[in-house]
Enzyme design. Sequence first.
Site, PDB file in Angstrom:
ATOM      1  N   GLY A 135      -8.695  22.417   6.484  1.00 32.49           N
ATOM      2  CA  GLY A 135      -8.358  22.891   5.154  1.00 32.49           C
ATOM      3  C   GLY A 135      -8.626  21.831   4.100  1.00 32.49           C
ATOM      4  O   GLY A 135      -8.771  20.645   4.395  1.00 32.49           O
ATOM      5  N   CYS A 136      -8.695  22.271   2.839  1.00 39.54           N
ATOM      6  CA  CYS A 136      -9.059  21.353   1.753  1.00 39.54           C
ATOM      7  C   CYS A 136      -7.959  20.335   1.468  1.00 39.54           C
ATOM      8  O   CYS A 136      -8.222  19.131   1.399  1.00 39.54           O
ATOM      9  CB  CYS A 136      -9.416  22.142   0.498  1.00 39.54           C
ATOM     10  SG  CYS A 136      -8.201  23.371   0.003  1.00 39.54           S
ATOM     11  N   PHE A 137      -6.714  20.787   1.307  1.00 38.16           N
ATOM     12  CA  PHE A 137      -5.612  19.840   1.139  1.00 38.16           C
ATOM     13  C   PHE A 137      -5.489  18.946   2.368  1.00 38.16           C
ATOM     14  O   PHE A 137      -5.280  17.739   2.266  1.00 38.16           O
ATOM     15  CB  PHE A 137      -4.294  20.590   0.922  1.00 38.16           C
ATOM     16  CG  PHE A 137      -3.918  20.797  -0.525  1.00 38.16           C
ATOM     17  CD1 PHE A 137      -3.968  19.757  -1.439  1.00 38.16           C
ATOM     18  CD2 PHE A 137      -3.473  22.035  -0.965  1.00 38.16           C
ATOM     19  CE1 PHE A 137      -3.601  19.937  -2.772  1.00 38.16           C
ATOM     20  CE2 PHE A 137      -3.097  22.228  -2.290  1.00 38.16           C
ATOM     21  CZ  PHE A 137      -3.168  21.181  -3.195  1.00 38.16           C
ATOM     22  N   ALA A 138      -5.616  19.558   3.549  1.00 41.28           N
ATOM     23  CA  ALA A 138      -5.471  18.799   4.795  1.00 41.28           C
ATOM     24  C   ALA A 138      -6.500  17.681   4.889  1.00 41.28           C
ATOM     25  O   ALA A 138      -6.182  16.549   5.259  1.00 41.28           O
ATOM     26  CB  ALA A 138      -5.589  19.734   5.996  1.00 41.28           C
ATOM     27  N   THR A 140      -8.110  16.103   2.446  1.00 42.36           N
ATOM     28  CA  THR A 140      -7.911  15.053   1.446  1.00 42.36           C
ATOM     29  C   THR A 140      -6.677  14.209   1.756  1.00 42.36           C
ATOM     30  O   THR A 140      -6.685  12.981   1.572  1.00 42.36           O
ATOM     31  CB  THR A 140      -7.817  15.682   0.045  1.00 42.36           C
ATOM     32  OG1 THR A 140      -8.823  16.690  -0.102  1.00 42.36           O
ATOM     33  CG2 THR A 140      -8.024  14.639  -1.033  1.00 42.36           C
TER      34      THR A 140
END
Length: 332
Positions: A135-138, A140
């Site tokens: 995932g994107c948050f994950a 970063t």
Amino acid sequence: MAIKVGIIGGAGYTGGELIRLLIHHPGVSVSFIHSRSNAGKPVHSVHQDLLGDTDLKFSGELNEDIDVLFLCLGHGESKKFLEENNIAEKVKIIDLANDFRLNLKSEIRNRKFIYGLPELNREQIKKANNVANPGCFATTIQLGLLPLAKAGLLKYVYTTGITGSTGAGQSLSATSHFSWRENNIQAYKTLNHQHLGEIHQSLHQLQENFPGSPPVGGAGVHFVPWRGDFTRGIFISSQLPCDLSLIELNKLYQDFYSGHPFTYITKEPVFLKQAVNTNKCIVQLEQVGSQLVVHSVADNLLKGASGQAVQNMNLMFGLNETAGLNLKANYF
């Protein structure tokens, strides 16, 4: 020989980004782009910036004469798709949803998915036939914390992150309209974001005494996400206690990411425009006393989704990891 690619769910934001990358990738031939609701329409009728770049049309049928299939579907839909369609074993799969990211849910039809964060699992990805894209948050958050986990330095972590409107997908909702987003921010899914499971799983992989799943209390990653009033990008700030000096910490990070072409360590203040429209994650460390703050920035649609998916494809097929990903659009 060009890698023959198929895309399922090509009409959304991640599908569009994937198309933009792959039609210009030197080692790829796009065989079909599937979209039931747009079957027969030119791809550029949906992704209008692609007018003149491709003559491909959306397909309503599957074609298994491909080497790799990208699943750009909503969360929960990839599992359903693979249950309903017996994709040939020879076809590699890269899933951009969250269906197979956790180890306990990573198998279907004798397919075992590898968690596709190259900075963590590069050698496993090279041998994989199926990859679950992070995932994107994950992505970063993890890229800001992995070196600390490798050194066994993680204790409790307090993380705040803000993301652009494209992180919510293309379907309209009350909080995705321009009139709501402009000049506005909001916290959401406080301490309960769906990416926490994969974050804890990865950190636990490197540091066994760190929780393997979101804790009820005590140690762990305590994450407050924010909806931002911009289109794309993620900015993360993670705070934790650490007694190493900033000089030691910067060396720790530089050593960890040595040889990884898309994660950079800087001593200057980071900002979104450094990473937006690239496949980079840029990390900066700040320290006051024994409190460390790790800032990390990335593009949610590229390093946080489609760019990382192409990076994984490159690794799976033995290509240069950066192929098709040397991007830099306008800065202003």
